[in-house]
Design a protein around this motif. Structure first.
Motif, PDB file in Angstrom:
ATOM      1  N   SER A 166      65.349   6.790  85.043  1.00 15.63           N
ATOM      2  CA  SER A 166      64.345   5.798  84.707  1.00 15.63           C
ATOM      3  C   SER A 166      63.251   6.411  83.843  1.00 15.63           C
ATOM      4  CB  SER A 166      63.732   5.246  85.993  1.00 15.63           C
ATOM      5  OG  SER A 166      62.652   4.414  85.704  1.00 15.63           O
ATOM      6  N   ALA A 167      62.702   5.600  82.983  1.00 15.94           N
ATOM      7  CA  ALA A 167      61.601   6.051  82.141  1.00 15.94           C
ATOM      8  C   ALA A 167      60.264   5.624  82.718  1.00 15.94           C
ATOM      9  CB  ALA A 167      61.768   5.495  80.731  1.00 15.94           C
ATOM     10  N   LYS A 168      60.219   5.190  83.962  1.00 17.37           N
ATOM     11  CA  LYS A 168      58.990   4.669  84.557  1.00 17.37           C
ATOM     12  C   LYS A 168      58.047   5.768  85.041  1.00 17.37           C
ATOM     13  CE  LYS A 168      61.481   0.635  86.103  1.00 17.37           C
ATOM     14  NZ  LYS A 168      62.121   0.015  87.223  1.00 17.37           N
ATOM     15  N   ASP A 169      58.545   6.944  85.341  1.00 19.79           N
ATOM     16  CA  ASP A 169      57.720   8.002  85.927  1.00 19.79           C
ATOM     17  C   ASP A 169      56.785   8.640  84.902  1.00 19.79           C
ATOM     18  OD1 ASP A 169      56.974   9.626  88.127  1.00 19.79           O
ATOM     19  OD2 ASP A 169      58.088  11.272  87.208  1.00 19.79           O
ATOM     20  N   GLY A 170      57.136   8.615  83.647  1.00 17.67           N
ATOM     21  CA  GLY A 170      56.338   9.275  82.627  1.00 17.67           C
ATOM     22  C   GLY A 170      54.950   8.684  82.456  1.00 17.67           C
ATOM     23  N   VAL A 171      54.822   7.378  82.614  1.00 21.55           N
ATOM     24  CA  VAL A 171      53.520   6.731  82.459  1.00 21.55           C
ATOM     25  C   VAL A 171      52.565   7.192  83.548  1.00 21.55           C
ATOM     26  CG1 VAL A 171      52.329   4.510  82.444  1.00 21.55           C
ATOM     27  CG2 VAL A 171      54.510   4.752  81.273  1.00 21.55           C
ATOM     28  N   HIS A 172      53.066   7.272  84.776  1.00 25.35           N
ATOM     29  CA  HIS A 172      52.224   7.738  85.880  1.00 25.35           C
ATOM     30  C   HIS A 172      51.768   9.172  85.635  1.00 25.35           C
ATOM     31  CE1 HIS A 172      50.659   8.637  89.783  1.00 25.35           C
ATOM     32  NE2 HIS A 172      51.621   9.499  90.034  1.00 25.35           N
ATOM     33  N   HIS A 173      52.700  10.020  85.229  1.00 25.30           N
ATOM     34  CA  HIS A 173      52.376  11.420  84.954  1.00 25.30           C
ATOM     35  C   HIS A 173      51.324  11.508  83.849  1.00 25.30           C
ATOM     36  CE1 HIS A 173      53.516  15.743  84.940  1.00 25.30           C
ATOM     37  NE2 HIS A 173      53.003  15.665  83.731  1.00 25.30           N
ATOM     38  N   TRP A 174      51.486  10.716  82.796  1.00 28.43           N
ATOM     39  CA  TRP A 174      50.547  10.710  81.677  1.00 28.43           C
ATOM     40  C   TRP A 174      49.158  10.301  82.154  1.00 28.43           C
ATOM     41  CZ3 TRP A 174      47.489   7.203  79.054  1.00 28.43           C
ATOM     42  CH2 TRP A 174      47.055   7.581  77.783  1.00 28.43           C
ATOM     43  N   TRP A 175      49.072   9.231  82.947  1.00 23.59           N
ATOM     44  CA  TRP A 175      47.776   8.762  83.444  1.00 23.59           C
ATOM     45  C   TRP A 175      47.108   9.782  84.352  1.00 23.59           C
ATOM     46  CZ3 TRP A 175      44.319   5.621  81.854  1.00 23.59           C
ATOM     47  CH2 TRP A 175      44.664   4.508  81.111  1.00 23.59           C
ATOM     48  N   VAL A 176      47.868  10.379  85.250  1.00 23.26           N
ATOM     49  CA  VAL A 176      47.289  11.360  86.173  1.00 23.26           C
ATOM     50  C   VAL A 176      46.769  12.570  85.411  1.00 23.26           C
ATOM     51  CG1 VAL A 176      47.812  12.904  88.101  1.00 23.26           C
ATOM     52  CG2 VAL A 176      48.688  10.583  88.112  1.00 23.26           C
ATOM     53  N   GLN A 177      47.496  12.981  84.392  1.00 26.68           N
ATOM     54  CA  GLN A 177      47.029  14.125  83.606  1.00 26.68           C
ATOM     55  C   GLN A 177      45.753  13.774  82.846  1.00 26.68           C
ATOM     56  OE1 GLN A 177      49.856  15.722  80.805  1.00 26.68           O
ATOM     57  NE2 GLN A 177      48.934  17.745  80.948  1.00 26.68           N
ATOM     58  N   ARG A 178      45.659  12.572  82.316  1.00 26.87           N
ATOM     59  CA  ARG A 178      44.441  12.161  81.619  1.00 26.87           C
ATOM     60  C   ARG A 178      43.272  12.022  82.583  1.00 26.87           C
ATOM     61  NH1 ARG A 178      48.095  13.311  79.057  1.00 26.87           N
ATOM     62  NH2 ARG A 178      48.478  12.908  76.875  1.00 26.87           N
ATOM     63  N   LEU A 179      43.515  11.463  83.765  1.00 29.69           N
ATOM     64  CA  LEU A 179      42.442  11.321  84.754  1.00 29.69           C
ATOM     65  C   LEU A 179      41.944  12.680  85.245  1.00 29.69           C
ATOM     66  CD1 LEU A 179      43.694   8.272  86.855  1.00 29.69           C
ATOM     67  CD2 LEU A 179      41.772   8.350  85.260  1.00 29.69           C
ATOM     68  N   SER A 180      42.861  13.623  85.442  1.00 29.86           N
ATOM     69  CA  SER A 180      42.417  14.957  85.852  1.00 29.86           C
ATOM     70  C   SER A 180      41.633  15.637  84.734  1.00 29.86           C
ATOM     71  CB  SER A 180      43.607  15.814  86.292  1.00 29.86           C
ATOM     72  OG  SER A 180      44.492  16.066  85.225  1.00 29.86           O
ATOM     73  N   ALA A 181      42.008  15.375  83.481  1.00 30.28           N
ATOM     74  CA  ALA A 181      41.253  15.938  82.352  1.00 30.28           C
ATOM     75  C   ALA A 181      39.848  15.353  82.298  1.00 30.28           C
ATOM     76  CB  ALA A 181      41.996  15.675  81.043  1.00 30.28           C
ATOM     77  N   VAL A 182      39.737  14.058  82.521  1.00 30.16           N
ATOM     78  CA  VAL A 182      38.421  13.408  82.513  1.00 30.16           C
ATOM     79  C   VAL A 182      37.580  13.918  83.682  1.00 30.16           C
ATOM     80  CG1 VAL A 182      37.266  11.186  82.819  1.00 30.16           C
ATOM     81  CG2 VAL A 182      39.185  11.382  81.244  1.00 30.16           C
ATOM     82  N   ALA A 183      38.189  14.126  84.832  1.00 32.58           N
ATOM     83  CA  ALA A 183      37.455  14.653  85.985  1.00 32.58           C
ATOM     84  C   ALA A 183      36.972  16.073  85.736  1.00 32.58           C
ATOM     85  CB  ALA A 183      38.333  14.614  87.230  1.00 32.58           C
ATOM     86  N   LEU A 184      37.743  16.838  84.981  1.00 35.57           N
ATOM     87  CA  LEU A 184      37.369  18.226  84.713  1.00 35.57           C
ATOM     88  C   LEU A 184      36.174  18.349  83.774  1.00 35.57           C
ATOM     89  CD1 LEU A 184      40.825  19.988  84.457  1.00 35.57           C
ATOM     90  CD2 LEU A 184      38.999  20.494  86.087  1.00 35.57           C
ATOM     91  N   ILE A 185      35.933  17.355  82.947  1.00 32.67           N
ATOM     92  CA  ILE A 185      34.822  17.443  81.983  1.00 32.67           C
ATOM     93  C   ILE A 185      33.485  17.652  82.695  1.00 32.67           C
ATOM     94  CG2 ILE A 185      33.515  16.207  80.212  1.00 32.67           C
ATOM     95  CD1 ILE A 185      36.224  14.972  79.336  1.00 32.67           C
ATOM     96  N   PRO A 186      33.057  16.759  83.608  1.00 36.14           N
ATOM     97  CA  PRO A 186      31.769  17.009  84.261  1.00 36.14           C
ATOM     98  C   PRO A 186      31.803  18.223  85.191  1.00 36.14           C
ATOM     99  CG  PRO A 186      32.808  15.068  85.207  1.00 36.14           C
ATOM    100  CD  PRO A 186      33.626  15.464  84.023  1.00 36.14           C
ATOM    101  N   LEU A 187      32.956  18.497  85.791  1.00 35.52           N
ATOM    102  CA  LEU A 187      33.039  19.652  86.692  1.00 35.52           C
ATOM    103  C   LEU A 187      32.853  20.962  85.936  1.00 35.52           C
ATOM    104  CD1 LEU A 187      35.989  18.490  88.973  1.00 35.52           C
ATOM    105  CD2 LEU A 187      33.576  18.664  89.613  1.00 35.52           C
ATOM    106  N   VAL A 188      33.487  21.092  84.788  1.00 35.69           N
ATOM    107  CA  VAL A 188      33.357  22.320  83.996  1.00 35.69           C
ATOM    108  C   VAL A 188      31.946  22.427  83.404  1.00 35.69           C
ATOM    109  CG1 VAL A 188      34.173  23.488  81.907  1.00 35.69           C
ATOM    110  CG2 VAL A 188      35.813  22.571  83.544  1.00 35.69           C
ATOM    111  N   LEU A 189      31.396  21.310  82.962  1.00 40.36           N
ATOM    112  CA  LEU A 189      30.019  21.336  82.454  1.00 40.36           C
ATOM    113  C   LEU A 189      29.046  21.756  83.552  1.00 40.36           C
ATOM    114  CD1 LEU A 189      29.944  18.148  80.197  1.00 40.36           C
ATOM    115  CD2 LEU A 189      29.938  20.546  79.468  1.00 40.36           C
ATOM    116  N   TRP A 190      29.226  21.217  84.751  1.00 38.15           N
ATOM    117  CA  TRP A 190      28.385  21.614  85.890  1.00 38.15           C
ATOM    118  C   TRP A 190      28.523  23.112  86.162  1.00 38.15           C
ATOM    119  CZ3 TRP A 190      30.524  23.718  90.336  1.00 38.15           C
ATOM    120  CH2 TRP A 190      29.608  24.038  91.328  1.00 38.15           C
TER     121      TRP A 190
END
Length: 126
Positions: free
Chosen positions: A15-39
């Motif tokens: 199935s090609a359905k798992d890739g979207v979830h993986h993509w979103w989780v990676q983007r969300l973790s990247a966004v979460a890392l921005i304020p954490l790394v700045l802090w």
């Protein structure tokens, strides 16, 4: 000359359905890392002139320890997701790919747990 269509070649490959979830989780973790790394960078700059005891007191505060644990968990999770994509895309040998995925996941878990336990040890005065 083959009479097989591209759809026939693609069927049964999963199935090609798992890739979207993986993509979103990676983007969300990247966004979460921005304020954490700045802090973290700001905190290191503010505490740059301190001694060892000042650093232990800083990391020992509940807020700092909590945010440091979030930073460690998010960083290793994001790194594991990125390395997983690299292995899946560029390793042709299936056995080597699976072995690499297992090693990356275990290494990320062990290193994240080690970092978290180090922060907790300092926070609880160990």
């Amino acid at each position: 000359m083959s009479l097989r269509t591209p759809v026939k070649d693609a069927r049964g490959l999963g199935s090609a359905k798992d890739g979207v979830h993986h993509w979103w989780v990676q983007r969300l973790s990247a966004v979460a890392l921005i304020p954490l790394v700045l802090w973290f960078a700001f905190s290191l700059a503010v505490n740059a002139g301190g001694d060892y005891e000042a650093a232990r007191a800083w990391i020992g505060s509940p807020f700092t320890a909590g945010v440091a644990i979030l930073l460690i968990a998010a960083a290793f999770y994001h790194a594991q997701l990125g390395l997983q994509v690299v292995l899946e895309d560029y390793v042709d040998n299936k056995a080597l790919e699976i072995a690499g995925l297992v090693v990356v996941k275990l290494l990320a878990a062990v290193l994240a747990l080690t970092g978290i336990l180090a922060v907790l040890s300092i926070a609880f005065g160990g």
